[in-house]
Design an enzyme around this catalytic site. Structure first.
Site, mmCIF file in Angstrom:
data_model
loop_
_atom_site.group_PDB
_atom_site.id
_atom_site.type_symbol
_atom_site.label_atom_id
_atom_site.label_comp_id
_atom_site.label_asym_id
_atom_site.label_seq_id
_atom_site.Cartn_x
_atom_site.Cartn_y
_atom_site.Cartn_z
ATOM 1 N N HIS A 103 -15.161 -8.963 -70.637
ATOM 2 C CA HIS A 103 -14.993 -8.384 -71.973
ATOM 3 C C HIS A 103 -16.055 -7.322 -72.290
ATOM 4 O O HIS A 103 -15.799 -6.406 -73.061
ATOM 5 C CB HIS A 103 -15.051 -9.478 -73.048
ATOM 6 C CG HIS A 103 -13.944 -10.489 -72.930
ATOM 7 N ND1 HIS A 103 -13.953 -11.679 -73.608
ATOM 8 C CD2 HIS A 103 -12.798 -10.489 -72.203
ATOM 9 C CE1 HIS A 103 -12.858 -12.371 -73.310
ATOM 10 N NE2 HIS A 103 -12.155 -11.675 -72.451
ATOM 11 N N HIS A 155 -14.475 -17.525 -69.200
ATOM 12 C CA HIS A 155 -15.525 -16.723 -68.564
ATOM 13 C C HIS A 155 -15.498 -15.271 -69.045
ATOM 14 O O HIS A 155 -15.735 -14.335 -68.264
ATOM 15 C CB HIS A 155 -15.418 -16.795 -67.041
ATOM 16 C CG HIS A 155 -15.080 -18.177 -66.548
ATOM 17 N ND1 HIS A 155 -15.933 -19.237 -66.719
ATOM 18 C CD2 HIS A 155 -13.967 -18.678 -65.961
ATOM 19 C CE1 HIS A 155 -15.360 -20.334 -66.241
ATOM 20 N NE2 HIS A 155 -14.171 -20.033 -65.782
ATOM 21 N N CYS A 156 -15.186 -15.083 -70.330
ATOM 22 C CA CYS A 156 -15.120 -13.729 -70.921
ATOM 23 C C CYS A 156 -14.193 -12.823 -70.137
ATOM 24 O O CYS A 156 -14.471 -11.627 -69.950
ATOM 25 C CB CYS A 156 -16.510 -13.105 -71.038
ATOM 26 S SG CYS A 156 -17.607 -14.025 -72.088
ATOM 27 N N ALA A 157 -13.099 -13.380 -69.654
ATOM 28 C CA ALA A 157 -12.115 -12.583 -68.920
ATOM 29 C C ALA A 157 -10.718 -13.094 -69.261
ATOM 30 O O ALA A 157 -9.973 -13.534 -68.393
ATOM 31 C CB ALA A 157 -12.376 -12.665 -67.419
#
Lengths: 409, 127
Positions: free
Chosen positions: A123, A365-367
């Protein structure tokens, strides 16, 4: 393999116990004593601001700061004038996009131009691009992964990147699947159309050798805390000829060559991009981390990780109900394996593993776009570094079996 | 309290959650996202003419703690009136779960409670 005694270099393992299986390295690595000592030396022996003091402590601090810049430049095959210190990868990504946004580029953004990125970006890389696209009315296009796999669709990239493409942004490795991308291949296509190529190297740096010239990118960035450095420090590397035509991303002291009531002119790169007092101890610590990694040898770190990844793939495959979210090829994996267990939420896996002394991460995982592309919600992620051992993998496997036992209903 | 949070009751509720279904045309509904993991759930409530909960259901995947929390919460609130609902506190949820909830899992345990709060906040505005 790297000797197990390397854990002695890390106070964390003395504190938490040598048996803790710390498999959350993709979130943050541990800090060796040498890095802590380097930062302590600054705070206790020559603490002063840099670049401006005409006295011994300030000169020492300035020398240590610039010495770290030179080390990092050498580490990635760049020039010290091309290294900008930032607060980390997120800050690098944001500042870079602001720099591009603030500047009059030789090939300026025109409404309807395109930005190409991938579904596997973190992100921190993605959101600044989304906001830039919004502000400049650019079209943001996403390069997908191959159906049934995790690898980028390179043939699609060759079609997607066109004369309309102004920026191509691709990570060197995915922080979820561990997949190492062929950034050089994409950069080559992008440059035939004159696009700017940005590479988020955060998940890859310190795990494989990085050479910005071989990658053929224009900008590259990473955080220090994933490569044994302190938190709150990172770098943005950019080609000199580009940096010197770009406007700063932030404004303040130490960056001006001239200033009057009417306006200001900037120093050459990198000084024009480092307004304000920087994270001096962080920079020194990052320089010490690079020294530490180079003393072990990036090639040795890579070989160690590949052997751990091979063993982990082999052991995980024996567990029924497991779905490994990676290409099962250790040579293409940076040292990150995400997985799903049938009927057990990733958070429950992580919680049960923590009770067994195994530290992993669960979630997106910020994805999020990558998880959507894979049609899965969160994953459990184990990520390795050179101080991990085969015993850590055994503990992971044992913990997963315990989790399965708890949820056997 | 036992150290282990994965007690029999939690595992049972997770494997066979109560009230996990869709109420078509429910008047009151709130969706909420667990900030820890990004999981989404939806809580639906129907009130009868006396203002008591006549039906309640939830949807959405999540960890065992959030699923068990929702399963128990939905059982608990059936038949309660608005005032009784407003008197519920996070402590009631922890008591129902009966296992030690660490600060990092509080969001999971209270996911259903957060959705309920959202619904309750919207009710006076509608009237």
């Amino acid at each position: 393999m790297i000797s197990k005694s390397i854990k002695n270099n890390f106070p964390f393992f003395n504190e938490q116990g040598k048996n803790i299986a710390y498999l959350d390295n993709a979130a943050s690595s541990q800090t060796p004593q040498a890095v802590i000592d380097g930062m302590n030396a600054y705070y206790s022996k020559f603490r002063a601001n840099i670049h401006r003091g005409l006295y011994d402590a300030s000169e020492k601090a300035s020398a240590a700061y610039e010495d770290a810049r030179a080390k990092i430049a050498r580490f990635i095959g760049g020039d010290p004038k091309e290294i900008i210190f930032t607060a980390g990868a997120t800050a690098s990504s944001n500042i870079l996009i602001t720099m591009l946004d603030n500047s009059v580029l030789p090939n300026p953004f025109v409404s309807g131009d395109e930005v190409v990125t991938t579904v596997m970006e973190h992100h921190s890389s993605l959101i600044p691009l989304q906001k830039l696209a919004e502000r400049k009315k650019l079209k943001l296009k996403y390069l997908d992964i191959l159906k049934g796999g995790v690898s980028l669709d390179y043939e699609e990239a060759e079609k997607m990147i066109t004369a309309k493409t102004k920026i191509v942004s691709v990570c060197l490795a995915s922080n979820v699947t561990g997949e190492i991308n062929d950034v050089a291949r994409i950069a080559k296509v992008a440059h035939t159309y004159g696009a700017i190529v940005i590479c988020d190297a955060t998940a890859a740096v310190g795990h494989i050798p990085i050479d910005v010239k071989t990658l053929g990118v224009d900008f590259l960035y990473f955080s220090g805390h994933k490569i044994c450095g302190p938190t709150g420090i990172g770098i943005l590397w950019g080609k000199k000829e580009l940096l010197n035509i770009l406007e700063p991303g932030i404004y303040g002291g130490g960056m001006v060559s001239e200033i009057s009531k009417e306006g200001a002119k900037w120093k050459e790169a990198p000084m024009r991009f480092e307004a304000g007092t920087p994270n001096i101890a962080g920079v020194i610590g990052l320089g010490d981390a690079i020294d530490y990694l180079e003393a072990i040898g990036i090639q040795n770190i890579r070989a160690h990780n590949v052997s751990l990844i091979k063993k982990t793939f082999a052991e995980l495959e024996k567990i029924s109900g497991i779905q490994i979210v990676a290409e099962k090829n250790a040579e293409k994996n940076i040292g990150i394996i995400s997985f799903l267990l049938e009927g057990i939420h990733p958070h429950d896996i992580a919680e049960i593993l923590s009770k067994e002394g195994v530290a992993i991460r669960a979630g997106y995982h910020c994805a999020v776009p990558l998880h959507r592309a894979l049609n899965i919600s969160g994953t459990a992620r184990a990520s390795f570094y050179f101080y991990n051992t085969e015993e850590d993998i055994d503990a992971l496997i044992k913990g997963i079996k315990i989790a399965k036992g708890v949820f056997r209903k | 309290m036992n150290e282990n949070i994965y007690q029999e009751n939690i595992i049972d509720h997770n494997a066979h959650p109560h009230n996990k279904r869709i109420i078509s045309g429910a008047r009151e509904e709130a969706g909420i996202r667990n900030p820890l993991c990004g999981d989404n759930i939806i809580l639906q409530i129907c009130f009868d003419r006396t203002g008591s909960v006549s039906d309640v259901a939830f949807q959405g995947e999540g960890c065992a703690i959030s699923q068990a929390g929702l399963s128990m919460l939905t059982d608990k609130i059936k038949g309660l009136n608005l005032n009784q609902l407003k008197l519920l506190s996070p402590g009631d949820i922890y008591t129902m779960l009966g296992v030690p909830i660490s600060p990092s899992r509080a969001n999971c345990a209270l996911l259903g409670y957060a959705a309920l709060e959202k619904i309750l906040k919207n009710i006076p505005a509608k009237k």
